[in-house]
Design a protein around this motif. Structure first.
Motif, mmCIF file in Angstrom:
data_model
loop_
_atom_site.group_PDB
_atom_site.id
_atom_site.type_symbol
_atom_site.label_atom_id
_atom_site.label_comp_id
_atom_site.label_asym_id
_atom_site.label_seq_id
_atom_site.Cartn_x
_atom_site.Cartn_y
_atom_site.Cartn_z
ATOM 1 N N LEU A 96 0.846 -1.191 0.000
ATOM 2 C CA LEU A 96 0.000 0.000 0.000
ATOM 3 C C LEU A 96 0.882 1.241 0.000
ATOM 4 O O LEU A 96 2.063 1.171 0.336
ATOM 5 C CB LEU A 96 -0.963 0.023 1.190
ATOM 6 C CG LEU A 96 -0.443 -0.100 2.638
ATOM 7 C CD1 LEU A 96 0.267 1.145 3.108
ATOM 8 C CD2 LEU A 96 -1.597 -0.385 3.585
ATOM 9 N N LYS A 97 0.288 2.348 -0.373
ATOM 10 C CA LYS A 97 0.987 3.632 -0.342
ATOM 11 C C LYS A 97 -0.015 4.704 0.057
ATOM 12 O O LYS A 97 -1.236 4.484 0.005
ATOM 13 C CB LYS A 97 1.622 3.952 -1.694
ATOM 14 C CG LYS A 97 0.655 4.025 -2.855
ATOM 15 C CD LYS A 97 1.400 4.262 -4.145
ATOM 16 C CE LYS A 97 0.450 4.393 -5.340
ATOM 17 N NZ LYS A 97 -0.290 3.142 -5.590
ATOM 18 N N GLU A 98 0.495 5.845 0.454
ATOM 19 C CA GLU A 98 -0.380 6.923 0.887
ATOM 20 C C GLU A 98 -1.289 7.362 -0.255
ATOM 21 O O GLU A 98 -0.847 7.545 -1.383
ATOM 22 C CB GLU A 98 0.462 8.107 1.388
ATOM 23 C CG GLU A 98 1.232 7.769 2.659
ATOM 24 C CD GLU A 98 2.116 8.903 3.132
ATOM 25 O OE1 GLU A 98 2.217 9.908 2.406
ATOM 26 O OE2 GLU A 98 2.695 8.792 4.233
ATOM 27 N N GLY A 99 -2.573 7.494 0.062
ATOM 28 C CA GLY A 99 -3.564 7.864 -0.953
ATOM 29 C C GLY A 99 -4.335 6.694 -1.508
ATOM 30 O O GLY A 99 -5.358 6.884 -2.178
ATOM 31 N N LYS A 123 1.835 6.405 5.858
ATOM 32 C CA LYS A 123 2.506 5.111 5.913
ATOM 33 C C LYS A 123 3.797 5.284 6.687
ATOM 34 O O LYS A 123 4.605 6.159 6.372
ATOM 35 C CB LYS A 123 2.779 4.595 4.498
ATOM 36 C CG LYS A 123 3.423 3.217 4.447
ATOM 37 C CD LYS A 123 3.651 2.798 2.998
ATOM 38 C CE LYS A 123 4.308 1.424 2.908
ATOM 39 N NZ LYS A 123 4.577 1.036 1.497
ATOM 40 N N TYR A 124 4.006 4.440 7.698
ATOM 41 C CA TYR A 124 5.144 4.616 8.595
ATOM 42 C C TYR A 124 6.265 3.598 8.378
ATOM 43 O O TYR A 124 7.410 3.856 8.758
ATOM 44 C CB TYR A 124 4.686 4.521 10.051
ATOM 45 C CG TYR A 124 3.552 5.445 10.394
ATOM 46 C CD1 TYR A 124 3.653 6.805 10.196
ATOM 47 C CD2 TYR A 124 2.370 4.945 10.929
ATOM 48 C CE1 TYR A 124 2.613 7.658 10.511
ATOM 49 C CE2 TYR A 124 1.323 5.794 11.245
ATOM 50 C CZ TYR A 124 1.441 7.145 11.042
ATOM 51 O OH TYR A 124 0.405 7.979 11.353
ATOM 52 N N LYS A 125 5.956 2.449 7.810
ATOM 53 C CA LYS A 125 6.954 1.384 7.669
ATOM 54 C C LYS A 125 6.999 0.874 6.230
ATOM 55 O O LYS A 125 6.047 1.018 5.469
ATOM 56 C CB LYS A 125 6.651 0.222 8.626
ATOM 57 C CG LYS A 125 6.779 0.573 10.105
ATOM 58 C CD LYS A 125 8.214 0.904 10.467
ATOM 59 C CE LYS A 125 8.349 1.284 11.932
ATOM 60 N NZ LYS A 125 9.738 1.636 12.289
ATOM 61 N N GLU A 126 8.132 0.246 5.900
ATOM 62 C CA GLU A 126 8.348 -0.318 4.572
ATOM 63 C C GLU A 126 8.737 -1.790 4.697
ATOM 64 O O GLU A 126 9.144 -2.240 5.774
ATOM 65 C CB GLU A 126 9.453 0.452 3.845
ATOM 66 C CG GLU A 126 9.145 1.910 3.575
ATOM 67 C CD GLU A 126 8.033 2.119 2.581
ATOM 68 O OE1 GLU A 126 7.754 1.174 1.805
ATOM 69 O OE2 GLU A 126 7.442 3.226 2.575
ATOM 70 N N PRO A 127 8.607 -2.575 3.614
ATOM 71 C CA PRO A 127 9.024 -3.981 3.648
ATOM 72 C C PRO A 127 10.466 -4.145 4.099
ATOM 73 O O PRO A 127 11.320 -3.288 3.820
ATOM 74 C CB PRO A 127 8.831 -4.432 2.195
ATOM 75 C CG PRO A 127 7.753 -3.544 1.678
ATOM 76 C CD PRO A 127 7.971 -2.215 2.333
#
Length: 291
Positions: free
Chosen positions: A49-52, A183-187
């Motif tokens: 997912l991403k912001e928006g 979004k606060y974290k990434e893979p």
């Protein structure tokens, strides 16, 4: 005289076009946002997912590494299988003791009858009763052993259920229709239980939080329909329909962002107007209402 009337009509028309003179309250749009946090510890293996991004329903968007949980689960299943294999042996021992008990009880009936006819001694009666008691104790002992084994299996089953729960909680879900705000974290980042991952809000409707004076309070009620005014451009407005969903039961000083310094010292009541969002409304956007 005609010139004066014309000028007055022009001023009134200008005020009506501006809209400010007709509005009963002012405020900003807001949404109920909530943060999705990690329910398990480990490495994020995927987070799609991403912001928006807009989700229309419950969706799986990622997961946290479950390799160690899977291996632990397989180990517990192997232990359970090993312990369960001994249950059949225990059951067979109980069956043997029960068969012995049936034979001894038949012997007891025969000896009791012979004792009544004075054909056997009291010692033989005591011996058969003693043998029956020994077998009964053996049965109870094996049943206790079986209960311990069953208890061990039940304990392992509970541990497997716990691991299954952790595996399920390793899934990262969008729980309902919502829009991703942050979004606060990434893979591949490491997280602990409770680490915030992203923030959501349902933007299909927004709430316009406005403030009214005490003398306006008697004229409003929950469920009342009101006209909501938003800016179309620098000179024009647009109107939408809204519904009053909440009225504060306590007064407060007017927020600084709403009015002039003189107005801010007045006591007002907050209320929320829910408006269906067709895409024009944004969080923080100013709005007005007219009763």
């Amino acid at each position: 005289m005609k010139l004066f009337i014309g000028l007055m009509l022009a001023v009134l028309a200008s005020a009506c076009n501006n809209g400010d003179q007709l509005s009963d309250a002012y405020g900003n749009f807001e949404a109920v946002d909530y943060t999705i946090s990690s329910e398990n510890s480990g490495k994020i293996m995927a987070l799609h997912l991403k912001e928006g991004d807009v989700f229309q329903k419950t969706s799986l968007v990622g997961y946290i590494d479950t390799t160690q949980l899977y291996l632990k689960k397989e180990q517990l299943k192997a232990q359970r299988k090993s312990i369960a294999a001994g249950i059949q042996n225990i059951i067979s021992r109980i069956d043997v003791y029960k068969e012995q008990l049936v034979l001894l009880q038949k012997d007891k009936q025969r000896i009791d009858k012979m004792f009544a006819d004075k054909a056997v001694s009291i010692k033989e009666v005591d011996d058969i009763n003693g043998n029956i008691q020994v077998v009964e104790k053996q049965i109870k002992s094996v049943q206790t052993e079986n209960a311990k084994v069953l208890g061990s299996i039940e304990s392992l089953d509970k541990q497997v259920e716990s691991i299954n729960d952790l595996i399920e909680k390793s899934k990262i879900m969008v729980p309902k229709a919502a829009t991703v705000l942050e979004k606060y974290k990434e893979p591949f980042e490491m997280v602990n239980t409770g680490t915030p991952l992203f923030k959501l809000a349902d933007l299909r409707s927004l709430d316009l939080r406005v403030y009214i004076s005490g003398d306006q309070l008697p004229s409003v009620r929950i469920g009342q329909k009101v006209k909501v005014i938003i800016d179309k451009n620098a000179e024009e407005n647009e109107s939408l329909e809204g519904t009053i969903i909440w009225i504060s039961s306590q007064s407060e000083f007017t927020p600084k962002i709403i009015q002039t310094k003189q107005e801010r010292v007045k006591l007002v009541y907050a209320l929320k107007v829910r408006v269906v969002n067709d895409g024009r409304l944004k969080i923080g956007m100013p709005g007005e209402i007219r009763f």
